[in-house]
Design an enzyme around this catalytic site. Structure first.
Site, PDB file in Angstrom:
ATOM      1  N   VAL A  14      -7.250  -8.511 -11.065  1.00  0.00           N
ATOM      2  CA  VAL A  14      -6.541  -7.721 -12.040  1.00  0.00           C
ATOM      3  C   VAL A  14      -7.661  -7.061 -12.903  1.00  0.00           C
ATOM      4  O   VAL A  14      -8.660  -7.426 -13.477  1.00  0.00           O
ATOM      5  CB  VAL A  14      -5.972  -8.727 -13.025  1.00  0.00           C
ATOM      6  N   SER A  19      -7.185  -7.502 -21.680  1.00  0.00           N
ATOM      7  CA  SER A  19      -6.641  -7.161 -22.963  1.00  0.00           C
ATOM      8  C   SER A  19      -4.977  -7.049 -22.487  1.00  0.00           C
ATOM      9  O   SER A  19      -4.754  -6.855 -21.315  1.00  0.00           O
ATOM     10  CB  SER A  19      -6.796  -5.949 -23.750  1.00  0.00           C
ATOM     11  N   ASP A  40     -12.905  -6.501 -16.355  1.00  0.00           N
ATOM     12  CA  ASP A  40     -12.614  -5.589 -17.389  1.00  0.00           C
ATOM     13  C   ASP A  40     -14.036  -4.810 -17.793  1.00  0.00           C
ATOM     14  O   ASP A  40     -14.993  -5.582 -17.596  1.00  0.00           O
ATOM     15  CB  ASP A  40     -12.172  -6.282 -18.645  1.00  0.00           C
ATOM     16  N   TYR A 163      -3.065  11.814 -20.794  1.00  0.00           N
ATOM     17  CA  TYR A 163      -2.669  10.300 -20.412  1.00  0.00           C
ATOM     18  C   TYR A 163      -1.253  10.577 -19.453  1.00  0.00           C
ATOM     19  O   TYR A 163      -1.447   9.957 -18.229  1.00  0.00           O
ATOM     20  CB  TYR A 163      -2.416   9.639 -21.616  1.00  0.00           C
ATOM     21  N   ALA A 164      -0.427  11.410 -19.857  1.00  0.00           N
ATOM     22  CA  ALA A 164       0.558  11.856 -18.961  1.00  0.00           C
ATOM     23  C   ALA A 164       0.485  12.233 -17.631  1.00  0.00           C
ATOM     24  O   ALA A 164       0.905  11.856 -16.540  1.00  0.00           O
ATOM     25  CB  ALA A 164       1.776  12.844 -19.635  1.00  0.00           C
TER      26      ALA A 164
HETATM   27  P1  NAP Z   1      -5.086  -2.380 -23.453  1.00  0.00           P
HETATM   28  O1  NAP Z   1      -4.700  -3.469 -24.441  1.00  0.00           O
HETATM   29  O2  NAP Z   1      -6.044  -1.402 -24.238  1.00  0.00           O
HETATM   30  O3  NAP Z   1      -5.927  -2.984 -22.288  1.00  0.00           O
HETATM   31  C1  NAP Z   1      -6.586  -2.248 -21.247  1.00  0.00           C
HETATM   32  C2  NAP Z   1      -7.822  -2.798 -20.987  1.00  0.00           C
HETATM   33  O4  NAP Z   1      -8.559  -2.075 -19.986  1.00  0.00           O
HETATM   34  C3  NAP Z   1      -8.755  -2.928 -21.944  1.00  0.00           C
HETATM   35  O5  NAP Z   1      -9.316  -4.373 -21.962  1.00  0.00           O
HETATM   36  C4  NAP Z   1      -9.732  -1.830 -21.762  1.00  0.00           C
HETATM   37  O6  NAP Z   1     -11.072  -2.629 -22.375  1.00  0.00           O
HETATM   38  C5  NAP Z   1      -9.857  -2.119 -20.557  1.00  0.00           C
HETATM   39  N1  NAP Z   1     -10.508  -0.926 -19.711  1.00  0.00           N
HETATM   40  C6  NAP Z   1     -10.612   0.469 -20.533  1.00  0.00           C
HETATM   41  N2  NAP Z   1     -11.436   1.150 -19.625  1.00  0.00           N
HETATM   42  C7  NAP Z   1     -11.831   0.475 -18.619  1.00  0.00           C
HETATM   43  C8  NAP Z   1     -12.605   0.959 -17.472  1.00  0.00           C
HETATM   44  N3  NAP Z   1     -13.388   1.980 -17.306  1.00  0.00           N
HETATM   45  N4  NAP Z   1     -13.079  -0.172 -16.615  1.00  0.00           N
HETATM   46  C9  NAP Z   1     -12.382  -1.327 -16.778  1.00  0.00           C
HETATM   47  N5  NAP Z   1     -11.550  -1.539 -17.861  1.00  0.00           N
HETATM   48  C10 NAP Z   1     -11.275  -0.783 -18.644  1.00  0.00           C
HETATM   49  O7  NAP Z   1      -4.107  -1.547 -22.964  1.00  0.00           O
HETATM   50  P2  NAP Z   1      -2.399  -2.128 -22.323  1.00  0.00           P
HETATM   51  O8  NAP Z   1      -1.329  -1.579 -23.274  1.00  0.00           O
HETATM   52  O9  NAP Z   1      -2.597  -3.495 -21.854  1.00  0.00           O
HETATM   53  O10 NAP Z   1      -2.332  -1.205 -21.031  1.00  0.00           O
HETATM   54  C11 NAP Z   1      -2.555  -1.744 -19.764  1.00  0.00           C
HETATM   55  C12 NAP Z   1      -2.211  -0.581 -18.743  1.00  0.00           C
HETATM   56  O11 NAP Z   1      -0.643  -0.391 -18.969  1.00  0.00           O
HETATM   57  C13 NAP Z   1      -2.855   0.755 -19.012  1.00  0.00           C
HETATM   58  O12 NAP Z   1      -2.970   1.347 -17.671  1.00  0.00           O
HETATM   59  C14 NAP Z   1      -1.838   1.670 -19.755  1.00  0.00           C
HETATM   60  O13 NAP Z   1      -2.029   2.946 -19.697  1.00  0.00           O
HETATM   61  C15 NAP Z   1      -0.395   0.865 -19.185  1.00  0.00           C
HETATM   62  N6  NAP Z   1       0.650   1.113 -20.031  1.00  0.00           N
HETATM   63  C16 NAP Z   1       0.910   0.481 -21.370  1.00  0.00           C
HETATM   64  C17 NAP Z   1       1.658   0.766 -22.059  1.00  0.00           C
HETATM   65  C18 NAP Z   1       1.893   0.416 -23.485  1.00  0.00           C
HETATM   66  O14 NAP Z   1       2.764   0.607 -24.308  1.00  0.00           O
HETATM   67  N7  NAP Z   1       0.984  -0.687 -23.810  1.00  0.00           N
HETATM   68  C19 NAP Z   1       2.795   1.685 -21.649  1.00  0.00           C
HETATM   69  C20 NAP Z   1       2.798   2.102 -20.396  1.00  0.00           C
HETATM   70  C21 NAP Z   1       1.713   1.970 -19.596  1.00  0.00           C
HETATM   71  P3  NAP Z   1     -11.375  -1.827 -23.900  1.00  0.00           P
HETATM   72  O15 NAP Z   1     -10.538  -2.460 -24.745  1.00  0.00           O
HETATM   73  O16 NAP Z   1     -12.804  -2.490 -24.154  1.00  0.00           O
HETATM   74  O17 NAP Z   1     -11.302  -0.405 -23.882  1.00  0.00           O
END
Ligand code: NAP
Length: 256
Positions: A14, A19, A40, A163-164
């Protein structure tokens, strides 16, 4: 098979496991018997997730690892460390690493556009390619790749041109990978969350969140565990005839 045992003896990777949704996915896969590699960019948050995982099933062995998904070298090192530790490649991969760098189209800096594409789209490409190469090379009979897209990739969103674009991109990537990898028994699917309560959305102004929540027919934001449920389904054999699909987890946002 009961939901709590359907991933027994599966080795799962994963990304973004430190996070939000990625962490919930790690916890869900582990609770179903899988061994989980929590990867991560942040070592501390990956270790925190690792410590939260259950070890209820015999032979279940988790690990955490640092990876920058936008770097080919870093992704290859991760795959090598999995092979060294478990003497086999992972058979399930969940691409949950992702970032936002929001601004309006007319103000978006080129470097912010590039960085989001590098992590969200190129990162998904690099991990998908390395994972599939390793699995195909060992002749494993089946695999599953689940990628976190977003409803925003389908409908667009003001202030998220980068992002989109990246999230539309991972859907195209997934459909193509599904066509190419079916002959190796590897299924590829996307999960498209709406607005989920994680550190990513904690950055969004309260005013915007209230407006968005008002548009959700179910009247609330989603929980990371509700997205993890669908990821676990797509990882498991319960979805064995599903590939190239995108499943929305939005509480009904943008139906139709
Ligand atoms: P999150 O809490 O910010 O978790 C994302 C994780 O990815 C963080 O631990 C982050 O580390 C890590 N990360 C960032 N850049 C990275 C890299 N280059 N290599 C490896 N790990 C990296 O976000 P989330 O909301 O859980 O999102 C998870 C996924 O779901 C993402 O792809 C997001 O686009 C998608 N998503 C989320 C939502 C929403 O509403 N939350 C909606 C649609 C889609 P850091 O925190 O240190 O940057």
């Amino acid at each position: 098979m009961a939901a709590t045992t359907r991933l027994i003896s599966r080795l799962t990777l994963v990304t973004g496991g430190g996070s939000g949704i990625g962490r919930a996915v790690c916890q869900r896969l582990a609770s179903e018997g899988a061994s989980v590699v929590v990867a991560d960019i942040s070592e501390g948050s990956a270790s925190d997730t690792l410590r939260s995982l259950p070890h209820d099933v015999r032979g279940q062995e988790h690990m955490s690892a640092v990876v920058d998904v936008s770097s080919k070298e870093s992704v290859e090192n991760l795959l090598t460390s999995i092979q060294c530790r478990y003497f086999q490649p992972a058979s399930v991969c969940v691409n949950a690493a992702g970032i936002t760098q929001d601004d309006f189209l007319l103000r978006m800096k080129e470097e912010d556009f590039d960085r989001v594409l590098q992590v969200n789209l190129k990162g998904t490409f690099l991990v998908t390619q390395s994972f599939a190469k390793a699995l195909a090379a060992c002749g494993a009979p089946k695999g599953s790749i689940v990628t976190l897209g977003s409803i925003v990739g389908k409908v667009g969103n003001i202030g998220q041109i980068n992002y989109a674009s990246s999230k539309s991109g991972v859907e195209g990537l997934t459909r193509t990978a599904a066509k190419e990898l079916s002959r190796f028994g590897i299924r590829c699917n996307c999960v498209l969350p709406g607005f989920i309560l994680t550190p990513m959305t904690a950055k969004v102004p309260e005013k915007v969140i209230s407006k968005m929540t008002a548009m959700v027919p179910m009247g609330r934001m989603g929980e990371p565990a509700e997205v993890a449920d669908v990821c676990a389904f797509l990882a498991s054999d319960d979805s064995c005839y599903i590939t190239g699909a995108s499943i929305e987890v939005t509480g009904g946002l943008f139906i139709g």
